[in-house]
Design a protein around this motif. Structure first.
Motif, short mmCIF file in Angstrom:
data_model
loop_
_atom_site.label_atom_id
_atom_site.label_comp_id
_atom_site.label_asym_id
_atom_site.label_seq_id
_atom_site.Cartn_x
_atom_site.Cartn_y
_atom_site.Cartn_z
N LEU A 162 0.83 -1.21 0.00
CA LEU A 162 0.00 0.00 0.00
C LEU A 162 0.87 1.26 0.00
O LEU A 162 0.52 2.26 -0.65
N LEU A 163 1.98 1.22 0.71
CA LEU A 163 2.86 2.39 0.72
C LEU A 163 3.49 2.61 -0.66
O LEU A 163 3.62 3.74 -1.13
N VAL A 164 3.89 1.50 -1.30
CA VAL A 164 4.46 1.62 -2.65
C VAL A 164 3.38 2.11 -3.63
O VAL A 164 3.65 2.92 -4.53
N ALA A 165 2.15 1.62 -3.44
CA ALA A 165 1.06 1.98 -4.36
C ALA A 165 0.83 3.49 -4.39
O ALA A 165 0.38 4.02 -5.40
N ARG A 166 1.14 4.19 -3.29
CA ARG A 166 0.95 5.64 -3.25
C ARG A 166 2.04 6.37 -4.03
O ARG A 166 2.00 7.58 -4.17
N ARG A 167 3.03 5.64 -4.50
CA ARG A 167 4.15 6.30 -5.19
C ARG A 167 4.38 5.77 -6.60
O ARG A 167 5.36 6.13 -7.24
N THR A 168 3.50 4.88 -7.06
CA THR A 168 3.76 4.29 -8.37
C THR A 168 2.46 4.16 -9.18
O THR A 168 1.40 4.54 -8.71
N THR A 169 2.59 3.59 -10.38
CA THR A 169 1.42 3.46 -11.28
C THR A 169 0.64 2.19 -10.94
O THR A 169 1.21 1.24 -10.38
N PRO A 170 -0.65 2.13 -11.32
CA PRO A 170 -1.44 0.92 -11.03
C PRO A 170 -0.84 -0.38 -11.57
O PRO A 170 -0.80 -1.38 -10.83
N PRO A 171 -0.34 -0.43 -12.82
CA PRO A 171 0.22 -1.71 -13.29
C PRO A 171 1.42 -2.18 -12.46
O PRO A 171 1.55 -3.36 -12.15
N ARG A 172 2.28 -1.22 -12.08
CA ARG A 172 3.45 -1.61 -11.28
C ARG A 172 3.03 -2.07 -9.88
O ARG A 172 3.60 -3.02 -9.34
N ALA A 173 2.06 -1.38 -9.32
CA ALA A 173 1.59 -1.78 -7.99
C ALA A 173 0.94 -3.17 -8.05
O ALA A 173 1.12 -3.99 -7.15
N ALA A 174 0.21 -3.43 -9.14
CA ALA A 174 -0.41 -4.75 -9.29
C ALA A 174 0.66 -5.84 -9.44
O ALA A 174 0.53 -6.93 -8.86
N ALA A 175 1.72 -5.52 -10.20
CA ALA A 175 2.81 -6.50 -10.37
C ALA A 175 3.48 -6.80 -9.03
O ALA A 175 3.77 -7.96 -8.69
N LEU A 176 3.72 -5.74 -8.25
CA LEU A 176 4.32 -5.94 -6.93
C LEU A 176 3.36 -6.75 -6.04
O LEU A 176 3.80 -7.62 -5.27
N GLY A 177 2.06 -6.49 -6.17
CA GLY A 177 1.07 -7.25 -5.41
C GLY A 177 1.13 -8.73 -5.74
O GLY A 177 1.02 -9.57 -4.85
N LEU A 178 1.34 -9.04 -7.03
CA LEU A 178 1.44 -10.45 -7.44
C LEU A 178 2.65 -11.12 -6.79
O LEU A 178 2.55 -12.21 -6.22
#
Lengths: 290, 163
Positions: free
Chosen positions: B41-57
């Motif tokens: 969630l902290l990374v998601a506030r600093r990056t784009t949705p596709p990158r945050a989704a990839a990190l989530g995976l």
């Protein structure tokens, strides 16, 4: 990404397993090893007074049974019977898992190299804890009796009723109980009666404590009854276990249950299958059988 | 700026490692803070949705590594939450502790709710009425731990806000 995650989620277990093993063998390995070391250290820091008391009790037992052991050895020598295989169980430490998807499961610090197989029974001094579900070379993952897929064939210690024992979820984990299903409708099992493994299915040895009857859970009119059981073992309290690595036969003496002979022992439906074919008996308690 | 990104990356890696220490090495259950959700969630506030989704995976598969059933369910939940978390950048601006606390609380609750939705075994293991009983408590402990970790990070790098 979402599609990829959903594909991974929907993959059959056989295809997920290599990925899981890869993760456990690489990134998660140091963390799992740390817990194994902590468990080993915890097992070494048992109260010395408890150990001394147990040792004294065992010493008294051994001294009392020494003449019987000598007699037994002499009789076996006279009859030219070999010694029974005593290495039927291996001791193991329980490693707890706190991650999602690992509910009602635990790891043990022995694996395929120690003779552990999928379906091996896991027991504690109090009775049945669970069964091994997945095995690697030096570790294994097991489900405890609270797992929805756990099932063991059980019977009352008096032999009055036979059936399958499975988990009954409570509102909270502490309220989880067991239920003996499929008992004959005419059976009248009193609260407080002990329920033990029946040995049917050749997975759990016969005579191991499962729990005590609390009361009737359900009665299908004219067909069968189910009884609620208080489990003999609480999974959260288990730290050391015994894992079956070879058929153990009848262990009723150890749990002082002394059930009568199984009336279905001569019934081919439940008799051990000499050919090793996966009939009803041998598949009853196997992972994935239900 | 690159130094700041490196230190933030180390901070996120420490959060993910801390999660594995708590849940795998020490075996604490769901009541222990979900630091992987905090990291995502902290990374998601600093990056784009596709990158945050990839990190989530990736983080979801790590969290699922010890799962016997529903392998991949956490990955699905974190992909959804990572993507949604990154989308909030278009809706909400802010880096205050109060906002972060609320953001982490909602994010963690959403992750747990998504997990229960896709995992029958998770639903079976969850206590009755978990969505309004246990899950908000887990979300609160995670959000508090996340804010404390973020405060420690900001203190160590000497900034009031991480941006």
């Amino acid at each position: 990404m979402l599609l990829l995650a959903i594909i991974i989620l929907l993959l059959p277990a056989a295809y997920q397993q290599p990925l899981r093993i890869l993760l456990r063998g690489t990134v998660l390995q140091p963390f799992a090893a740390t817990q194994a070391q902590l468990a080993a250290r915890r097992s070494r820091s048992v109260d010395v007074r408890v150990l001394r008391a147990e040792r004294d009790s065992l010493a008294a037992l051994v001294v009392a049974q020494a003449p019987l052991a000598i007699e037994n050895r002499e009789l076996r020598a006279m009859l030219r019977i070999g010694y029974r295989l005593e290495q039927r169980f291996r001791p193991a430490n329980v490693l707890r898992l706190g991650s999602a998807g690992a509910e009602s499961t635990f790891m043990i610090d022995i694996g395929r190299g120690d003779g552990v197989k999928v379906g091996s029974p896991v027991l504690t001094a109090e009775g049945v804890l669970g069964t091994v579900w997945e095995v690697s070379e030096h570790r294994a993952q097991a489900i405890d009796w609270t797992h929805p897929q756990f099932v063991v064939s059980g019977m009352t210690a008096t032999g009055e009723a036979y059936g399958l024992v499975e988990a009954r979820r409570g509102r909270f984990r502490e309220e989880d109980l067991l239920v003996l299903t499929g008992a004959p409708f005419h059976s009248d099992v009193r609260p407080g009666s002990r329920v033990v493994t029946s040995g049917r299915g050749d997975v759990f040895p016969r005579g191991v404590m499962i729990g005590t009857v609390l009361g009737i859970d359900e009665a299908d009119t004219g067909w069968r009854k189910s009884y609620l059981l208080r489990p003999a073992v609480r999974p959260e309290s288990a730290t050391q276990v015994l894992v079956g690595i070879a058929p153990a036969g009848d262990l009723a003496d150890i749990w002082h249950t002394a059930p009568p002979p199984d009336p279905a022992a001569r019934d081919s439906t439940f008799a051990p299958n000499p050919a090793g074919a996966p009939g009803m008996a041998s598949t009853l308690n196997q992972p994935g059988a239900r | 700026m690159p130094e700041r990104n490196i230190s933030y990356g180390v901070f996120i890696a420490l959060l993910a490692s801390g999660h594995l220490v708590l849940h795998v090495a020490l075996g604490y259950g769901p009541a222990a803070p979900d630091l992987i959700a905090v990291a995502l969630l902290l990374v998601a506030r600093r990056t784009t949705p596709p990158r945050a989704a990839a990190l989530g995976l990736v983080l979801g598969l790590l969290a699922d590594g010890m799962a016997l059933t529903s392998f991949g369910a956490t990955a699905v939940a974190l992909v959804v939450v990572g993507w949604a978390g990154a989308r909030t950048r278009d809706m909400f601006e802010g880096g205050s502790y109060a906002f972060t606390l609320a953001f982490l609380f909602v994010g963690k609750w959403l992750a747990d709710a998504s997990y229960l939705l896709v995992s029958p075994a998770g639903r079976a293991a969850a206590p009755a009425g978990a969505l309004v009983t246990a899950l908000p408590l887990y979300a609160l402990s995670t959000a508090l731990a996340g804010v404390l970790a973020l405060a420690a990070y900001r203190f160590s790098v000497g900034t009031r806000y991480a941006r």
